[in-house]
Design a protein around this motif. Structure first.
Motif, PDB file in Angstrom:
ATOM      1  N   ARG A  88       0.823  -1.196   0.000  1.00 13.87           N
ATOM      2  CA  ARG A  88       0.000   0.000   0.000  1.00 13.87           C
ATOM      3  C   ARG A  88       0.864   1.255   0.000  1.00 13.87           C
ATOM      4  O   ARG A  88       0.563   2.222  -0.689  1.00 13.87           O
ATOM      5  CB  ARG A  88      -0.912  -0.008   1.231  1.00 13.87           C
ATOM      6  N   ASN A  89       1.951   1.244   0.774  1.00 15.38           N
ATOM      7  CA  ASN A  89       2.827   2.416   0.819  1.00 15.38           C
ATOM      8  C   ASN A  89       3.638   2.562  -0.458  1.00 15.38           C
ATOM      9  O   ASN A  89       4.011   3.664  -0.845  1.00 15.38           O
ATOM     10  CB  ASN A  89       3.762   2.333   2.021  1.00 15.38           C
ATOM     11  N   LEU A  93      -0.590   6.603  -6.131  1.00 17.33           N
ATOM     12  CA  LEU A  93      -1.625   6.801  -7.131  1.00 17.33           C
ATOM     13  C   LEU A  93      -1.371   8.045  -7.975  1.00 17.33           C
ATOM     14  O   LEU A  93      -1.573   8.029  -9.188  1.00 17.33           O
ATOM     15  CB  LEU A  93      -2.991   6.891  -6.455  1.00 17.33           C
ATOM     16  N   LYS A  94      -0.907   9.120  -7.358  1.00 12.41           N
ATOM     17  CA  LYS A  94      -0.647  10.349  -8.121  1.00 12.41           C
ATOM     18  C   LYS A  94       0.457  10.125  -9.145  1.00 12.41           C
ATOM     19  O   LYS A  94       0.373  10.607 -10.271  1.00 12.41           O
ATOM     20  CB  LYS A  94      -0.280  11.488  -7.178  1.00 12.41           C
ATOM     21  N   MET A  97      -0.954   8.008 -12.012  1.00 10.82           N
ATOM     22  CA  MET A  97      -1.838   8.797 -12.871  1.00 10.82           C
ATOM     23  C   MET A  97      -1.035   9.771 -13.734  1.00 10.82           C
ATOM     24  O   MET A  97      -1.368  10.005 -14.894  1.00 10.82           O
ATOM     25  CB  MET A  97      -2.872   9.552 -12.035  1.00 10.82           C
ATOM     26  N   ALA A  98       0.031  10.350 -13.185  1.00 11.74           N
ATOM     27  CA  ALA A  98       0.877  11.253 -13.966  1.00 11.74           C
ATOM     28  C   ALA A  98       1.556  10.497 -15.103  1.00 11.74           C
ATOM     29  O   ALA A  98       1.651  11.008 -16.226  1.00 11.74           O
ATOM     30  CB  ALA A  98       1.914  11.910 -13.062  1.00 11.74           C
ATOM     31  N   GLU A  99       2.005   9.273 -14.841  1.00 12.68           N
ATOM     32  CA  GLU A  99       2.625   8.474 -15.894  1.00 12.68           C
ATOM     33  C   GLU A  99       1.637   8.126 -16.986  1.00 12.68           C
ATOM     34  O   GLU A  99       1.956   8.200 -18.173  1.00 12.68           O
ATOM     35  CB  GLU A  99       3.225   7.198 -15.294  1.00 12.68           C
ATOM     36  N   VAL A 100       0.419   7.794 -16.609  1.00 17.95           N
ATOM     37  CA  VAL A 100      -0.600   7.473 -17.607  1.00 17.95           C
ATOM     38  C   VAL A 100      -0.946   8.705 -18.430  1.00 17.95           C
ATOM     39  O   VAL A 100      -1.070   8.642 -19.654  1.00 17.95           O
ATOM     40  CB  VAL A 100      -1.855   6.887 -16.925  1.00 17.95           C
TER      41      VAL A 100
END
Length: 146
Positions: A88-89, A93-94, A97-100
């Motif tokens: 989890r650590n 997610l950010k 999402m930036a890579e996508v």
């Protein structure tokens, strides 16, 4: 026990109790209610202890609250043996999402030019009117479609 009762509701209950039982009988009613609650708690604790004794020594750390599905799942997910906290650590997610987003916006010009002719940077200009084909241009013919 009464965590969701507000101050106005508590005052209303007290006034209602005084009106129903009267000021002289109210202390006796409160004593009876507290004695009944105490007996129920004692009965519940003795039943829990009897169940623990019947289960044996391997269930000495058994808690009845673990039978609640939410508590059970929360306890299992917080378990250090599974290594879920590291997973989890390690998942940002950010960052993902930036890579996508970067991958979507920086497409190859070869794929975008073949898929959308007349577009710039892989984007279609919706304000631009579509070009009308000449009279001599024939639409593509697909033998499998007919």
């Amino acid at each position: 026990m009464f965590n969701d009762i507000g101050p106005l509701e508590l005052v209303t209950l007290i006034v209602l109790a005084v009106l129903v039982f009267g000021p002289d009988k109210l202390p006796k009613v409160i004593q009876d209610v507290t004695r009944t609650i105490r007996k129920i708690r004692e009965f519940s604790e003795s039943a829990k202890n009897d169940i623990r004794e019947e289960l044996g020594p391997e269930f000495k750390d058994f808690e009845f609250e673990d039978l609640n599905p939410k508590t059970f799942i929360r306890k299992q997910l917080d378990n250090e043996d599974l290594g879920l906290k590291e997973i989890r650590n390690g998942f940002d997610l950010k960052k993902e999402m930036a890579e996508v987003t970067d991958a979507v916006h920086s497409r190859d010009s070869d794929t975008s030019s073949s898929s959308a002719s007349g577009s710039s940077g892989g984007r279609i200009d919706m304000t631009k009117k579509p070009e009308i084909p000449d009279q001599d241009d024939r639409p593509p013919f697909d033998a499998d479609a007919t």
